[in-house]
Design an enzyme around this catalytic site. Sequence first.
Site, short mmCIF file in Angstrom:
data_model
loop_
_atom_site.label_atom_id
_atom_site.label_comp_id
_atom_site.label_asym_id
_atom_site.label_seq_id
_atom_site.Cartn_x
_atom_site.Cartn_y
_atom_site.Cartn_z
N TYR A 41 -34.11 -42.31 26.36
CA TYR A 41 -34.97 -43.39 25.87
C TYR A 41 -36.38 -43.30 26.44
O TYR A 41 -37.30 -43.94 25.93
CB TYR A 41 -34.40 -44.77 26.22
CG TYR A 41 -33.07 -45.11 25.60
CD1 TYR A 41 -32.45 -44.27 24.67
CD2 TYR A 41 -32.41 -46.29 25.95
CE1 TYR A 41 -31.22 -44.60 24.12
CE2 TYR A 41 -31.19 -46.62 25.41
CZ TYR A 41 -30.59 -45.77 24.50
OH TYR A 41 -29.38 -46.10 23.96
N HIS A 99 -23.78 -39.66 27.30
CA HIS A 99 -24.40 -40.27 26.13
C HIS A 99 -23.80 -39.77 24.82
O HIS A 99 -23.55 -40.55 23.90
CB HIS A 99 -25.91 -40.01 26.15
CG HIS A 99 -26.71 -40.97 25.34
ND1 HIS A 99 -28.02 -41.26 25.60
CD2 HIS A 99 -26.37 -41.74 24.27
CE1 HIS A 99 -28.46 -42.14 24.72
NE2 HIS A 99 -27.48 -42.45 23.90
#
Length: 268
Positions: A41, A99
């Site tokens: 991110y 992730h």
Amino acid sequence: MSIPMPAIGLGTFRLQGQTVIDSVRSGLELGYRHIDTAQIYANEAEVGLAIAESSVARDQLFITTKIWTENLAAEKLIPSLEDSLARLRVEHVDLTLIHWPSPGEAVPLAESLMALQEAKRRGLTRQIGVSNFTIAHLQQAIALLGADEIATNQVELHPLLQNRKLAGFARAQGIHLTAYMPLAYGKVLAEPVVQRIAAAHDATPAQVALAWLLQQDHAVIPSSTRRENLASNLAAARLHLSAAERAEIAACDRGERMANPDFAPRWD
């Protein structure tokens, strides 16, 4: 000791710079105690700044980050997590997730999970888990670690994509699910069924969609840049839907997936 994962968290995907600082700051002021970020991110430093500047004690927060696919190899995972901790300005996170499964199985899952477990042993993370794992990936992880060691599987889950096979398998194994993109980038809010149920409860469509997930014992991590929406989402925990209303929402499922990059696994 880590605090239990709060059922409603603050997602930070796609939020950058001052926008994410303001969102996290507002969220903490409103009562959010679960903050979700990830290495990819590129906002861990800003999330860390907002947390550091808040008046909320660290031991009252549940912070999640996620290891990116490029850092899944044994020699990279822990150093990358240490970098994440430095950016977040904390000595540990409460939950660290893989992730995505390694694209093309380039890094064996056992290698990543063993490194993640070592990070937990070292106190860098209180709990470990996974994200975007299929049933097959979960089966591998359970065989390697045991279901009790997997704190959650964070997956896309909302009324338009209900992931029933995966959700059923996870429930049977006692593995908790965290729903990301729980509003499908706003698409759920336009569903007539959701709007009608919201009107009946004097609630917002977002609250209805979140309550529907919460009543299935999933955690949710909606994101917003607007303080009023952050407050409204948090209030979803107080909304109770009837069995009939939940069944109506369940009928909205059409397998509409928002997150499906080219390196995604073959979904169930």
